[in-house]
Structure formats: C-alpha cells, structure tokens
Write an enzyme that holds these catalytic residues in place. Structure first.
Site, mmCIF file in Angstrom:
data_model
loop_
_atom_site.group_PDB
_atom_site.id
_atom_site.type_symbol
_atom_site.label_atom_id
_atom_site.label_comp_id
_atom_site.label_asym_id
_atom_site.label_seq_id
_atom_site.Cartn_x
_atom_site.Cartn_y
_atom_site.Cartn_z
ATOM 1 N N ASN A 1 0.910 -1.145 0.146
ATOM 2 C CA ASN A 1 0.006 0.073 -0.069
ATOM 3 C C ASN A 1 0.981 1.465 -0.014
ATOM 4 O O ASN A 1 1.565 1.658 0.965
ATOM 5 C CB ASN A 1 -0.803 -0.007 1.146
ATOM 6 C CG ASN A 1 -1.679 1.179 1.528
ATOM 7 O OD1 ASN A 1 -1.670 2.063 0.517
ATOM 8 N ND2 ASN A 1 -2.399 1.321 2.444
ATOM 9 N N TRP A 2 0.962 1.963 -1.143
ATOM 10 C CA TRP A 2 1.976 2.967 -1.387
ATOM 11 C C TRP A 2 1.263 4.177 -0.593
ATOM 12 O O TRP A 2 2.078 5.190 -0.752
ATOM 13 C CB TRP A 2 2.154 3.294 -2.750
ATOM 14 C CG TRP A 2 3.016 2.239 -3.423
ATOM 15 C CD1 TRP A 2 3.551 1.024 -2.908
ATOM 16 C CD2 TRP A 2 3.536 2.000 -4.905
ATOM 17 N NE1 TRP A 2 4.135 0.136 -3.673
ATOM 18 C CE2 TRP A 2 3.967 0.634 -4.927
ATOM 19 C CE3 TRP A 2 3.225 2.866 -5.802
ATOM 20 C CZ2 TRP A 2 4.583 0.425 -6.260
ATOM 21 C CZ3 TRP A 2 3.679 2.489 -7.191
ATOM 22 C CH2 TRP A 2 4.428 1.126 -7.241
ATOM 23 N N LYS A 3 0.200 4.304 -0.293
ATOM 24 C CA LYS A 3 -0.524 5.426 0.293
ATOM 25 C C LYS A 3 -0.133 6.711 -0.666
ATOM 26 O O LYS A 3 -0.062 6.495 -1.547
ATOM 27 C CB LYS A 3 0.234 5.549 1.999
ATOM 28 C CG LYS A 3 -0.282 4.419 2.799
ATOM 29 C CD LYS A 3 0.112 4.346 4.124
ATOM 30 C CE LYS A 3 -0.215 3.136 4.943
ATOM 31 N NZ LYS A 3 -0.036 3.499 6.198
ATOM 32 N N HIS B 1 -9.528 1.175 5.294
ATOM 33 C CA HIS B 1 -8.391 1.246 5.677
ATOM 34 C C HIS B 1 -8.562 2.230 6.859
ATOM 35 O O HIS B 1 -9.035 3.188 6.906
ATOM 36 C CB HIS B 1 -7.331 1.877 4.926
ATOM 37 C CG HIS B 1 -5.777 1.873 5.384
ATOM 38 N ND1 HIS B 1 -5.336 2.794 6.290
ATOM 39 C CD2 HIS B 1 -4.878 0.962 5.198
ATOM 40 C CE1 HIS B 1 -4.181 2.541 6.567
ATOM 41 N NE2 HIS B 1 -3.651 1.482 5.976
ATOM 42 N N GLU C 1 -7.001 4.568 7.905
ATOM 43 C CA GLU C 1 -6.534 6.260 7.558
ATOM 44 C C GLU C 1 -8.043 6.677 6.879
ATOM 45 O O GLU C 1 -8.269 7.884 7.155
ATOM 46 C CB GLU C 1 -5.458 6.328 6.521
ATOM 47 C CG GLU C 1 -4.291 6.227 7.678
ATOM 48 C CD GLU C 1 -2.970 5.416 6.699
ATOM 49 O OE1 GLU C 1 -3.028 5.614 5.568
ATOM 50 O OE2 GLU C 1 -2.040 4.965 7.399
ATOM 51 N N GLU D 1 -5.329 -4.929 10.206
ATOM 52 C CA GLU D 1 -4.178 -3.873 10.691
ATOM 53 C C GLU D 1 -4.569 -3.227 12.011
ATOM 54 O O GLU D 1 -5.217 -2.385 12.283
ATOM 55 C CB GLU D 1 -4.062 -2.955 9.753
ATOM 56 C CG GLU D 1 -4.015 -3.589 8.094
ATOM 57 C CD GLU D 1 -3.370 -2.597 7.188
ATOM 58 O OE1 GLU D 1 -2.256 -2.882 6.511
ATOM 59 O OE2 GLU D 1 -4.085 -1.434 7.094
ATOM 60 N N GLY E 1 2.639 2.038 10.840
ATOM 61 C CA GLY E 1 3.613 3.475 10.869
ATOM 62 C C GLY E 1 4.348 3.679 12.146
ATOM 63 O O GLY E 1 5.175 4.632 11.995
ATOM 64 N N SER F 1 3.526 -2.325 10.285
ATOM 65 C CA SER F 1 5.092 -2.212 10.564
ATOM 66 C C SER F 1 5.588 -3.543 10.135
ATOM 67 O O SER F 1 6.480 -3.989 10.769
ATOM 68 C CB SER F 1 5.475 -2.009 11.920
ATOM 69 O OG SER F 1 5.007 -0.619 12.246
ATOM 70 N N GLY G 1 3.047 -1.125 4.265
ATOM 71 C CA GLY G 1 3.190 0.325 4.170
ATOM 72 C C GLY G 1 4.437 0.741 3.860
ATOM 73 O O GLY G 1 5.021 0.470 2.660
ATOM 74 N N GLY G 2 5.075 1.401 4.790
ATOM 75 C CA GLY G 2 6.617 2.008 4.513
ATOM 76 C C GLY G 2 7.404 0.923 3.772
ATOM 77 O O GLY G 2 8.202 1.505 2.867
HETATM 78 P P1 13P Z 1 3.313 0.513 7.851
HETATM 79 O O1 13P Z 1 3.614 -0.854 7.173
HETATM 80 O O2 13P Z 1 4.002 1.579 7.209
HETATM 81 O O3 13P Z 1 3.014 0.207 9.157
HETATM 82 O O4 13P Z 1 1.632 0.364 7.191
HETATM 83 C C1 13P Z 1 0.805 -0.437 7.176
HETATM 84 C C2 13P Z 1 -0.190 0.075 6.683
HETATM 85 O O5 13P Z 1 -1.132 0.811 6.737
HETATM 86 C C3 13P Z 1 -0.589 -0.806 5.296
HETATM 87 O O6 13P Z 1 -2.054 -0.343 4.602
#
Ligand code: 13P
Length: 258
Positions: free
Chosen positions: A10-12, A102, A104, A174, A180, A220, A241-242
C-alpha cells in the site's frame, strides 16, 4: 486448506508517476526470474494518478507476476460526486483489487462501516476483489474490546454479501497502533485475532467459505518480521506500508513469504 499468500504494498500518498514507474519496474525486475508458482500473489496499490503508469508497466512485462490494486473507490457508478473515483474507472486499468476501510480512511476521512459495506458490495458486483481492512486502536486494545470490535467491523462490512462471495474477499487485520509506528503486533497475537476473524466469517458464511478467505496482517511489516508472520497458521500474507516503498525491502518481504 492451502490459501495462496498475498504480499500487497500500500503505497499510500507517495510517489508521482515517475517514482511509481521506477518502483514497479524495480520490483518487476527483481522477481522476474522467480518461478511464478513459487511466488505469493504480489500486489501494488499506487495513488489513483499512478494507476495508468503502473498498469502499463505491469502489462508490458506480460509476466503476470504483479497485480494492481487501488487504495479506495466510491460505490456509485457515476454522477455528482466531486473528487471520487468509481470502480469501473479503476477497472479500466486492469486492477484486480481495491483496498477499502483502511484505518486512515476511517479515521481521517470519517468513513463509516455502512459506507465500507456499500463499497464491498459494489466491488464484488463488479467482479473485482475488495481487500477489507479492520483493526483496533490502542485504547480499544487496552480496554479489552479488540475481539468484539473486529468482529463487528467484519460483520458490518459483509452485511448482505452472499456466502459464496465471502469466500473470495481478502481481509487485512491492521492494528492501528502498529501502523507506521515500527511496533509490529506479536505474531502469535496477530494469529489469534485473525483466527477470531475466521470464526466470525464461519458464522456469516459457513466454515467452508471462511476457510478460503485470505486474511493478511498489516502494521510495521518488515523483512525481519515476515517469516515468523507467515509461519502462523492463519496469516495468509501481509499488507505493507512503509517497507513497500523501497524495492529491496518489498522484494525481501516477498521472498520471505515463499
Ligand atoms: P506500515 O507498514 O507503514 O506500518 O503501514 C501499514 C499499512 O497501513 C498498510 O496498509
């Protein structure tokens, strides 16, 4: 029951078209030589504005090793919904998955369970696959309401979905406090919650369908954590994510899931 693992990035809200093209090409090159059947299903979810360039780069390789996902959608087909993108518009890019719910989206943009349910039903009707996210806050975890909260999110997201269709959805657990933050949820605990999700799915759609659902862990995820996560009985992959923003770490995670 063998379920094909999924490693999804997920590149956000990162990467313009150029950076998106570079990232997907880097991933493509790194996994090109790997036997397709040995790979997990690899998925990347760029921002809407990069769907075309990522789609072109995936198609050009013709290797079928990477699938495309969008990070969100609207459930209506068209109309006066300024700023929204329909499922059909996403389908134009040969996307296979759409991430919905998600944390967010829920927390920053106020998306409700009802809205996520409408999106899930519209995505399924269109023939695409929703990746439905769920997860508890730190406060909910400390209050001991994690399991009931997750069960409620799952039941509401899938209300009115036919049991046979439930079998094809993907769920991502999640925990919000792990996103994050660098604080990965303990693998055994993530597996326990995910088993609970499978029990909820059994109650909704029957055991046979529930056993087919791929349930990912997110929060994470790193190259160092993936092997232990994949060794759990009910974790079928990761939503990253990251660590999905760099070719090396994402490819290490892919390889860790093989
Ligand atoms: P991180 O891997 O950066 O914690 O993000 C997880 C995430 O929200 C994937 O959708």
């Amino acid at each position: 029951m063998s379920r094909r693992p999924i490693i999804a990035g997920n590149w956000k809200m990162h990467n313009n078209r150029k950076a998106s093209a570079e990232l997907v090409c880097g991933i493509k090159e790194a996994i090109e030589g790997i036997d397709k059947d040995a790979l997990p299903e690899v998925v990347v979810a760029p921002v809407f504005t990069s769907l075309d360039v990522v789609s072109q780069n995936i198609c050009n390789c013709g290797c079928g090793r990477i699938q495309l996902a969008a990070q969100n959608c609207y459930f209506e087909e068209k109309g006066a919904f300024t700023g929204e993108v329909s499922i059909d518009m996403i389908k134009d890019f040969d996307a296979k998955f759409i991430i919905i719910g998600h944390s967010e989206r829920r927390q920053i943009f106020g998306e409700s369970d009802e809205m996520i349910n409408k999106k899930a039903k519209a995505i399924i009707a269109s023939g695409l696959t929703p990746i439905i996210c769920c997860g508890e806050t730190l406060e909910q975890r400390e209050l001991g309401v994690t399991d009931s909260h997750i069960a409620s999110q799952i039941v509401k997201a899938l209300e009115g979905v036919a049991p046979a269709d439930v079998a094809n959805v993907v769920i991502a657990y999640e925990p919000i406090w792990a996103i994050g933050t660098g604080k990965t949820c303990d693998s055994a605990e993530a597996n326990r919650v995910i088993k609970g999700i499978r029990t909820t799915l059994s109650q909704i759609a029957g055991k046979e369908n529930a056993d087919k659902v791929r349930i990912l862990y997110g929060g994470s995820v790193k190259p160092e954590t993936i092997k232990e996560q994949m060794a759990q009985s009910d974790i079928d992959g990761a939503l990253v994510g990251g660590a999905s923003l760099k070719v090396d770490s994402f490819v290490e995670i892919i390889k860790g899931a093989m």
